[in-house]
Write a protein that holds these residues in place. Structure first.
Motif, short mmCIF file in Angstrom:
data_model
loop_
_atom_site.label_atom_id
_atom_site.label_comp_id
_atom_site.label_asym_id
_atom_site.label_seq_id
_atom_site.Cartn_x
_atom_site.Cartn_y
_atom_site.Cartn_z
N VAL A 54 -10.53 61.19 16.56
CA VAL A 54 -11.84 61.82 16.38
C VAL A 54 -11.64 63.27 15.95
O VAL A 54 -12.28 63.76 15.01
CB VAL A 54 -12.68 61.75 17.68
N GLU A 55 -10.75 63.98 16.65
CA GLU A 55 -10.50 65.38 16.32
C GLU A 55 -9.90 65.55 14.93
O GLU A 55 -10.16 66.54 14.24
CB GLU A 55 -9.58 66.01 17.37
N LEU A 56 -9.09 64.57 14.51
CA LEU A 56 -8.48 64.63 13.18
C LEU A 56 -9.44 64.21 12.08
O LEU A 56 -9.10 64.27 10.90
CB LEU A 56 -7.23 63.74 13.15
N HIS A 57 -10.62 63.75 12.47
CA HIS A 57 -11.65 63.29 11.54
C HIS A 57 -11.27 62.00 10.84
O HIS A 57 -11.76 61.69 9.74
CB HIS A 57 -11.98 64.37 10.51
N ASN A 58 -10.38 61.23 11.46
CA ASN A 58 -10.10 59.88 10.98
C ASN A 58 -11.17 58.91 11.46
O ASN A 58 -11.55 57.99 10.74
CB ASN A 58 -8.73 59.42 11.47
N ILE A 59 -11.65 59.11 12.68
CA ILE A 59 -12.77 58.33 13.21
C ILE A 59 -14.04 59.14 12.99
O ILE A 59 -14.15 60.26 13.46
CB ILE A 59 -12.58 58.02 14.70
N ARG A 60 -14.99 58.56 12.26
CA ARG A 60 -16.20 59.29 11.88
C ARG A 60 -17.45 58.47 12.20
O ARG A 60 -17.41 57.25 12.28
CB ARG A 60 -16.20 59.60 10.38
N GLU A 61 -18.55 59.19 12.38
CA GLU A 61 -19.88 58.58 12.50
C GLU A 61 -19.97 57.55 13.63
O GLU A 61 -20.76 56.62 13.54
CB GLU A 61 -20.28 57.96 11.15
N PHE A 62 -19.17 57.74 14.67
CA PHE A 62 -19.30 56.83 15.81
C PHE A 62 -20.58 57.17 16.57
O PHE A 62 -20.98 58.33 16.67
CB PHE A 62 -18.08 56.91 16.74
N GLN A 63 -21.22 56.15 17.11
CA GLN A 63 -22.46 56.34 17.85
C GLN A 63 -22.24 56.39 19.35
O GLN A 63 -23.02 57.01 20.07
CB GLN A 63 -23.46 55.24 17.51
N VAL A 64 -21.19 55.72 19.82
CA VAL A 64 -20.86 55.75 21.24
C VAL A 64 -19.35 55.80 21.41
O VAL A 64 -18.60 55.33 20.55
CB VAL A 64 -21.42 54.53 22.01
N VAL A 65 -18.92 56.34 22.52
CA VAL A 65 -17.52 56.29 22.92
C VAL A 65 -17.21 54.85 23.33
O VAL A 65 -18.04 54.20 23.98
CB VAL A 65 -17.26 57.24 24.10
N PRO A 66 -16.04 54.30 22.95
CA PRO A 66 -15.70 52.95 23.41
C PRO A 66 -15.83 52.86 24.93
O PRO A 66 -15.38 53.75 25.66
CB PRO A 66 -14.24 52.78 22.97
N GLN A 67 -16.45 51.80 25.42
CA GLN A 67 -16.75 51.69 26.84
C GLN A 67 -15.51 51.83 27.71
O GLN A 67 -15.55 52.42 28.79
CB GLN A 67 -17.45 50.35 27.12
N GLU A 68 -14.39 51.29 27.24
CA GLU A 68 -13.18 51.34 28.06
C GLU A 68 -12.61 52.75 28.14
O GLU A 68 -11.73 53.02 28.97
CB GLU A 68 -12.11 50.37 27.53
N CYS A 69 -13.13 53.68 27.29
CA CYS A 69 -12.61 55.05 27.27
C CYS A 69 -13.57 56.07 27.87
O CYS A 69 -13.25 57.26 27.90
CB CYS A 69 -12.27 55.44 25.84
N VAL A 70 -14.73 55.64 28.34
CA VAL A 70 -15.72 56.59 28.85
C VAL A 70 -15.15 57.38 30.02
O VAL A 70 -15.30 58.61 30.08
CB VAL A 70 -17.02 55.86 29.25
N ASP A 71 -14.51 56.72 30.97
CA ASP A 71 -13.95 57.44 32.12
C ASP A 71 -12.88 58.43 31.68
O ASP A 71 -12.77 59.53 32.24
CB ASP A 71 -13.37 56.45 33.13
N TYR A 72 -12.09 58.04 30.68
CA TYR A 72 -11.05 58.94 30.19
C TYR A 72 -11.68 60.18 29.55
O TYR A 72 -11.24 61.32 29.82
CB TYR A 72 -10.17 58.22 29.17
#
Length: 259
Positions: A54-72
């Motif tokens: 996300v910080e590198l701008h490889n992942i773009r325009e996501f609407q939600v954080v993956p559920q398995e990563c919310v706690d992280y």
């Protein structure tokens, strides 16, 4: 008989394939049923990789954080690493300022700040709204902004004051709507920010613009007025990309949402 043999072979191959890759990062049942250190470390590595991209701008325009990563993401954004990463970014700005700029002291040396999660933190809001695991509810977020309770990001507040002391004009360019001007000004002042030159928010005519286009056009107006934009700092790539480009752009971490 031949058909049965082929079917059996296919089933065996499928079973062996699943056994070889005995888990999927998106398989919630795996994480519930395999609560062990190896699985936890693998999930942590996956979520850190997702955040980094996300910080590198490889992942773009996501609407939600993956559920398995919310706690992280929650642990990151409320923990010491987020603070350290933000402080490091501000240190790089200060290092850049030691040699970057031939300030003319003519009132045209300028710096641009984003507002949310650059000057003011929305982390208190997301503590109560899923840390990116829920689709952003703009009505709810704006109602929270009206309360003027967002705290300052302390490293950025210090940078803000240092730039102001150097005689650099500070412009705030935010994705907030014009209807939030009064609340935004009140919140900025209560958080310790004083003396900016202009706060640029989205008016009705800007609603149809993509965020990057809106912020690019805001920069162009400043350049057309003769300002030299020595730098931009923000938490979203849409704040930093597009013409006219400043001398340097600095990104603060934010993996909760994408604008």
């Amino acid at each position: 008989m031949a058909a049965k043999a082929l079917l059996l072979l296919a089933l065996v191959s499928l079973f062996l394939g699943l056994a070889a890759a005995d888990w999927s990062i998106l398989n919630q049942k795996y994480w519930r049923n395999n609560n062990n250190a190896k699985a936890a470390d693998t999930l942590k590595s996956y979520c850190e990789s997702w955040r980094m991209n996300v910080e590198l701008h490889n992942i773009r325009e996501f609407q939600v954080v993956p559920q398995e990563c919310v706690d992280y993401i929650k642990k990151y954004m409320t923990g010491s690493q987020y603070t350290a990463d933000s402080e490091r970014a501000i240190e790089e700005v200060k290092l850049y300022l030691t040699s970057c700029c031939s300030l003319q002291n003519d009132g045209k040396d300028a710096w641009i700040f984003d507002v949310d999660d650059t000057l003011l933190s929305t982390v208190p809001y997301f503590k109560k709204h899923g840390f990116g695991g829920q689709k952003l509810n703009l009505t709810s977020l704006e109602a929270w902004m009206e309360e003027c309770k967002a705290p300052a990001l302390e490293p950025t507040l210090k940078l803000f004051n240092e730039l102001k002391d150097k005689g650099i004009k500070i412009f705030l360019v935010s994705s907030r709507r014009e209807t939030l001007r009064s609340a935004t000004v009140d919140n900025l002042i209560s958080a310790g920010y004083h003396g900016w030159s202009s706060l640029i928010l989205r008016g009705l005519d800007d609603e149809y613009l993509q965020m990057q286009q809106f912020k690019s056009e805001a920069r162009k107006k400043l350049v057309d007025q003769g300002y030299r934009i020595w730098g931009i700092i923000g938490d979203q790539w849409s704040s930093l990309k597009g013409p006219p480009k400043p001398n340097r752009a600095f990104k603060l971490p934010n993996s909760i949402y994408y604008l």
